[in-house]
Scaffold this motif. Structure first.
Motif, mmCIF file in Angstrom:
data_model
loop_
_atom_site.group_PDB
_atom_site.id
_atom_site.type_symbol
_atom_site.label_atom_id
_atom_site.label_comp_id
_atom_site.label_asym_id
_atom_site.label_seq_id
_atom_site.Cartn_x
_atom_site.Cartn_y
_atom_site.Cartn_z
ATOM 1 N N ALA A 1 0.966 -1.179 0.185
ATOM 2 C CA ALA A 1 -0.047 0.123 -0.057
ATOM 3 C C ALA A 1 0.886 1.396 0.124
ATOM 4 O O ALA A 1 1.825 1.281 1.051
ATOM 5 C CB ALA A 1 -1.149 -0.012 0.658
ATOM 6 N N GLU A 2 0.710 2.340 -0.681
ATOM 7 C CA GLU A 2 0.782 3.580 -0.942
ATOM 8 C C GLU A 2 0.571 3.910 -0.122
ATOM 9 O O GLU A 2 -0.669 5.057 -0.024
ATOM 10 C CB GLU A 2 1.554 4.398 -2.587
ATOM 11 C CG GLU A 2 2.137 3.207 -3.231
ATOM 12 C CD GLU A 2 1.951 3.759 -4.684
ATOM 13 O OE1 GLU A 2 1.776 4.873 -4.807
ATOM 14 O OE2 GLU A 2 2.382 2.886 -5.696
ATOM 15 N N ARG A 3 0.835 5.543 0.983
ATOM 16 C CA ARG A 3 0.534 5.847 2.113
ATOM 17 C C ARG A 3 0.991 7.123 1.334
ATOM 18 O O ARG A 3 2.010 7.785 0.769
ATOM 19 C CB ARG A 3 1.754 5.710 3.043
ATOM 20 C CG ARG A 3 1.431 4.493 4.090
ATOM 21 C CD ARG A 3 0.450 4.329 4.632
ATOM 22 N NE ARG A 3 0.479 2.225 5.197
ATOM 23 C CZ ARG A 3 0.160 1.001 5.174
ATOM 24 N NH1 ARG A 3 -1.290 1.139 4.349
ATOM 25 N NH2 ARG A 3 0.373 0.432 5.138
ATOM 26 N N ASP A 4 -0.777 8.325 1.570
ATOM 27 C CA ASP A 4 -0.715 9.221 1.463
ATOM 28 C C ASP A 4 -0.313 10.111 2.899
ATOM 29 O O ASP A 4 -0.945 9.298 3.876
ATOM 30 C CB ASP A 4 -1.413 9.698 -0.300
ATOM 31 C CG ASP A 4 -3.073 9.625 0.802
ATOM 32 O OD1 ASP A 4 -3.011 9.784 2.271
ATOM 33 O OD2 ASP A 4 -3.493 9.808 -0.257
ATOM 34 N N GLU A 5 -0.670 11.578 2.507
ATOM 35 C CA GLU A 5 -0.611 12.343 3.410
ATOM 36 C C GLU A 5 -1.352 12.227 4.439
ATOM 37 O O GLU A 5 -1.642 12.393 5.969
ATOM 38 C CB GLU A 5 0.071 14.194 4.169
ATOM 39 C CG GLU A 5 -1.180 14.133 2.322
ATOM 40 C CD GLU A 5 -1.613 13.886 1.388
ATOM 41 O OE1 GLU A 5 -1.664 14.646 0.369
ATOM 42 O OE2 GLU A 5 -0.133 13.771 0.855
#
Length: 170
Positions: free
Chosen positions: A162-166
């Motif tokens: 999973a790519e995490r964002d702010e």
């Protein structure tokens, strides 16, 4: 047909074909027919579902290629997970001896997924999410811990990639 029935379906490119997939083929038709039988008790719908699954199960009709020929042997829409899901829904609808035999077919479809590494695709259609849904639902019917373990490996892999964002860090 000596080995079941089939329906000519349309590929996503709107081209007529005979296909075993859940996405653009006979397995998807049988999924509907099994559920239709569950709701209406239509013996004809259940018989058609069984005949469609028999056609899909012929050895020369291997699962797993998209219309462009890209291999997705375990995917929900084109591969083993999709055909397994169709067998599973038939098993739940048919019950009795026919249901037990269909559950065996669903378990057999899952066998290659048990040791298969998740990925590289994440999505429901051809990836780990769709395979995981099939494996969880199969575990609910089979009680086989290997099905749940294979689903959990896919969940853990999805968490790892999973790519995490702010927004997800708060």
């Amino acid at each position: 047909m000596p080995d079941g029935v089939r329906w000519r379906t349309l590929s996503y490119r709107n081209e007529p074909h005979y296909d075993t997939s859940l996405y653009t083929g006979v397995a998807g038709v049988t999924l509907f027919l099994s559920d239709y039988h569950r709701l209406t008790e239509s013996a004809e719908a259940l018989a058609l579902a069984a005949a469609g699954l028999a056609w899909c199960a012929s050895p020369e009709r291997l699962p797993g290629a998209t219309p462009e020929g890209a291999p997705h042997p375990n995917s929900l829409y084109f591969g083993r997970a999709g055909r397994g899901m169709a067998w599973l829904r038939y098993a739940q609808a048919a019950g009795g001896a026919a249901g037990a035999t269909a559950l065996e077919a669903a378990v057999a479809a899952a066998e290659p997924l048990i040791d298969a590494a998740p990925g590289p695709w994440t999505e429901y259609v051809r990836g780990a999410a769709g395979e995981g849904v099939f494996l969880v639902r199969l575990w609910e019917s089979s009680g086989d811990a290997r099905h749940l373990e294979a689903a959990l490996r896919r969940a853990e892999w999805l968490a790892a990639v999973a790519e995490r964002d702010e927004l997800s860090s708060s």
